[in-house]
Scaffold this active site. Structure first.
Site, PDB file in Angstrom:
ATOM      1  N   THR A 187      95.490 -40.596-106.164  1.00 39.48           N
ATOM      2  CA  THR A 187      95.648 -41.667-105.153  1.00 39.48           C
ATOM      3  C   THR A 187      96.960 -42.393-105.816  1.00 39.48           C
ATOM      4  O   THR A 187      97.356 -42.335-106.997  1.00 39.48           O
ATOM      5  CB  THR A 187      94.657 -42.689-105.733  1.00 39.48           C
ATOM      6  OG1 THR A 187      93.344 -42.238-105.176  1.00 39.48           O
ATOM      7  CG2 THR A 187      95.051 -44.002-105.171  1.00 39.48           C
ATOM      8  N   ARG A 215      81.761 -42.387 -97.668  1.00 37.19           N
ATOM      9  CA  ARG A 215      82.110 -42.993 -98.737  1.00 37.19           C
ATOM     10  C   ARG A 215      83.241 -43.771 -98.768  1.00 37.19           C
ATOM     11  O   ARG A 215      84.242 -43.273 -98.390  1.00 37.19           O
ATOM     12  CB  ARG A 215      81.951 -41.891 -99.778  1.00 37.19           C
ATOM     13  CG  ARG A 215      82.017 -42.178-101.124  1.00 37.19           C
ATOM     14  CD  ARG A 215      83.672 -42.111-101.562  1.00 37.19           C
ATOM     15  NE  ARG A 215      83.845 -42.559-102.971  1.00 37.19           N
ATOM     16  CZ  ARG A 215      85.026 -42.652-103.589  1.00 37.19           C
ATOM     17  NH1 ARG A 215      86.039 -42.555-102.833  1.00 37.19           N
ATOM     18  NH2 ARG A 215      85.098 -42.849-104.908  1.00 37.19           N
ATOM     19  N   VAL A 216      83.377 -44.954 -99.423  1.00 36.86           N
ATOM     20  CA  VAL A 216      84.665 -45.606 -99.649  1.00 36.86           C
ATOM     21  C   VAL A 216      84.742 -46.015-100.990  1.00 36.86           C
ATOM     22  O   VAL A 216      83.779 -46.169-101.488  1.00 36.86           O
ATOM     23  CB  VAL A 216      84.453 -46.996 -98.820  1.00 36.86           C
ATOM     24  CG1 VAL A 216      85.806 -47.756 -99.080  1.00 36.86           C
ATOM     25  CG2 VAL A 216      84.763 -46.719 -97.191  1.00 36.86           C
ATOM     26  N   GLY A 217      85.836 -45.602-101.410  1.00 34.45           N
ATOM     27  CA  GLY A 217      86.122 -45.938-102.951  1.00 34.45           C
ATOM     28  C   GLY A 217      86.880 -47.372-103.082  1.00 34.45           C
ATOM     29  O   GLY A 217      86.461 -48.172-102.322  1.00 34.45           O
ATOM     30  N   ASP A 218      87.297 -47.415-104.566  1.00 30.14           N
ATOM     31  CA  ASP A 218      87.839 -48.660-104.860  1.00 30.14           C
ATOM     32  C   ASP A 218      89.340 -48.819-104.376  1.00 30.14           C
ATOM     33  O   ASP A 218      89.535 -50.024-104.232  1.00 30.14           O
ATOM     34  CB  ASP A 218      88.156 -48.610-106.396  1.00 30.14           C
ATOM     35  CG  ASP A 218      89.118 -47.424-106.695  1.00 30.14           C
ATOM     36  OD1 ASP A 218      89.135 -46.225-106.059  1.00 30.14           O
ATOM     37  OD2 ASP A 218      90.179 -47.578-107.513  1.00 30.14           O
ATOM     38  N   THR A 238      93.326 -46.151-110.677  1.00 30.02           N
ATOM     39  CA  THR A 238      93.066 -44.776-109.825  1.00 30.02           C
ATOM     40  C   THR A 238      92.068 -44.038-110.847  1.00 30.02           C
ATOM     41  O   THR A 238      91.578 -44.515-111.780  1.00 30.02           O
ATOM     42  CB  THR A 238      94.452 -43.717-110.302  1.00 30.02           C
ATOM     43  OG1 THR A 238      94.032 -42.759-109.449  1.00 30.02           O
ATOM     44  CG2 THR A 238      94.958 -43.763-111.395  1.00 30.02           C
ATOM     45  N   GLY A 239      91.459 -43.035-110.262  1.00 26.37           N
ATOM     46  CA  GLY A 239      90.315 -42.435-110.998  1.00 26.37           C
ATOM     47  C   GLY A 239      89.060 -42.551-110.261  1.00 26.37           C
ATOM     48  O   GLY A 239      88.936 -42.815-108.841  1.00 26.37           O
ATOM     49  N   GLY A 241      86.419 -43.962-108.411  1.00 22.71           N
ATOM     50  CA  GLY A 241      86.450 -45.354-107.742  1.00 22.71           C
ATOM     51  C   GLY A 241      85.154 -46.037-107.964  1.00 22.71           C
ATOM     52  O   GLY A 241      85.171 -47.303-108.245  1.00 22.71           O
TER      53      GLY A 241
HETATM   54  N1  ASP Z   1      90.089 -44.066-107.016  1.00 22.76           N
HETATM   55  C1  ASP Z   1      90.159 -43.119-105.741  1.00 22.76           C
HETATM   56  C2  ASP Z   1      88.693 -43.209-105.061  1.00 22.76           C
HETATM   57  O1  ASP Z   1      87.830 -43.167-105.866  1.00 22.76           O
HETATM   58  C3  ASP Z   1      90.205 -41.927-106.149  1.00 22.76           C
HETATM   59  C4  ASP Z   1      91.712 -41.582-106.805  1.00 22.76           C
HETATM   60  O2  ASP Z   1      92.280 -42.325-107.662  1.00 22.76           O
HETATM   61  O3  ASP Z   1      92.205 -40.504-106.668  1.00 22.76           O
HETATM   62  O4  ASP Z   1      88.586 -42.875-103.963  1.00 22.76           O
END
Ligand code: ASP
Length: 326
Positions: A187, A215-218, A238-239, A241
């Site tokens: 991200t 699915r929706v992330g952070d 990032t990471g 979520g």
């Molecule tokens: N934070 C993002 C998510 O969970 C993934 C990412 O950081 O690459 O969708």
């Protein structure tokens, strides 16, 4: 015609120019040191932040607004088919559909976001339109797509042949186990401090590869994937979520800075919260970046391997973050 609809209609068509990446300096990453820099500055997650910073710096170095800098910066990565976790070329969900999440926030505290958006290459620009042209903060799925089309954004297929091939390969096992650092995320989260001293942020992603459809992330959640307070500073995440959402990470970092912590201390504390509250955190990577009004920078991650690009004092550097799990 409702006033909102009239408002949207009057806005005219969007211009969808792509930004040239410019040159980037992807040399060996430097070690992270929390140092004060002069403004303007741009900071962005991961290696692709280097090319994003070039476009952001182009805006900032001419006295431009932090908001324009972060939008132009992340658009470079959204358009890059080689980045398989953002925008065009992003990996699809487990049904083979590319769905995008993005959010943006300006120096007045205004915010816009889109989630589960399909077929639009620049979700960050749609998020900005949501912020500037609607009374809402977040539009999802079909509604976000409808709005984007009304705003003149062109629909296009975002699934590249490369991503499709990988997906077909993955489908043979359908094994869902994200791996640290190579768990299909990269991200881009970006913060900028402009010459006027204003802060804005942007975050955009195709999310976790092979996630459940819907699915929706952070990343599109204001306060989770990104948060800015122009009196204090900004943060991006990032990471994995889900861990960031459970701890409302970016808001937490900014609030800790508001209570007096340096950006570095604040990102370390946000990681400490994850460690304290989320069992099994060792299996995932999380990285935070933060800046404050004075141009101080913080970066920290759970695991080794998180890096970020910092463009300041005319220099664009890729830097290794310090991390918790030694
Ligand atoms: N934070 C993002 C998510 O969970 C993934 C990412 O950081 O690459 O969708």
């Amino acid at each position: 015609m409702s006033s909102r609809r009239r408002f949207i209609k009057q806005s005219g068509l969007a211009s969808l120019g792509l930004i040239a990446a410019g040159q980037s300096s992807q040399a060996t990453p430097k070690k992270h040191k929390s140092k004060k820099v002069t403004r303007p500055l741009a900071i962005a997650t991961w290696k692709n932040g280097v090319q994003a910073n070039v476009a952001a710096w182009d805006v900032l170095s001419k006295g431009g607004r932090a908001l324009d800098a972060v939008e132009q910066g992340v658009k470079v990565v959204e358009a890059d088919p080689n980045d398989m976790t953002v925008g065009y070329g992003g990996r699809p969900d487990r049904d083979g559909i590319v769905t995008l999440d993005a959010c943006i926030m300006d120096e007045t505290g205004n915010a816009g976001s889109v989630c589960a958006l399909e077929n639009i290459k620049h979700p960050i620009s749609v998020a900005r339109r949501v912020m500037e042209k609607t009374p809402h903060v977040m539009l999802a799925g079909d509604g976000a797509l409808q709005f984007a089309k009304e705003e003149g954004f062109a629909e296009e297929n975002l699934l590249t042949d490369k991503a499709k091939k990988e997906f077909q390969e993955w489908r043979k096992t359908s094994d869902y186990k994200p791996l640290i650092n190579i768990e299909n995320h990269d991200t881009i989260g970006m913060l900028a401090l402009d010459a006027q001293g204003n802060i804005s942020g942007a975050c955009t992603t195709s999310g976790l590869a092979y996630k459940m459809h819907g699915r929706v992330g952070d990343s599109p959640i204001i306060g989770a994937g990104m948060y800015c307070d122009n009196e204090v500073g900004g943060a991006v995440a990032t990471g994995m979520g889900e861990l960031v959402m459970k701890t409302l990470g970016s808001y937490l970092v900014v609030e800790l800075m508001n209570q007096g912590m340096s950006p570095q201390k604040a990102v370390e504390e946000a990681i400490a919260r994850i460690v304290k509250k989320i069992p099994g955190y060792q299996d995932f990577q999380i990285g935070y970046l933060a800046i404050n009004k004075a141009g101080e920078v913080g970066a920290y991650s759970l695991h080794k391997g998180f890096n970020y690009a910092l463009y300041a004092n005319g220099e664009n550097q890729l830097i290794d973050s310090s991390y918790y799990l030694k």
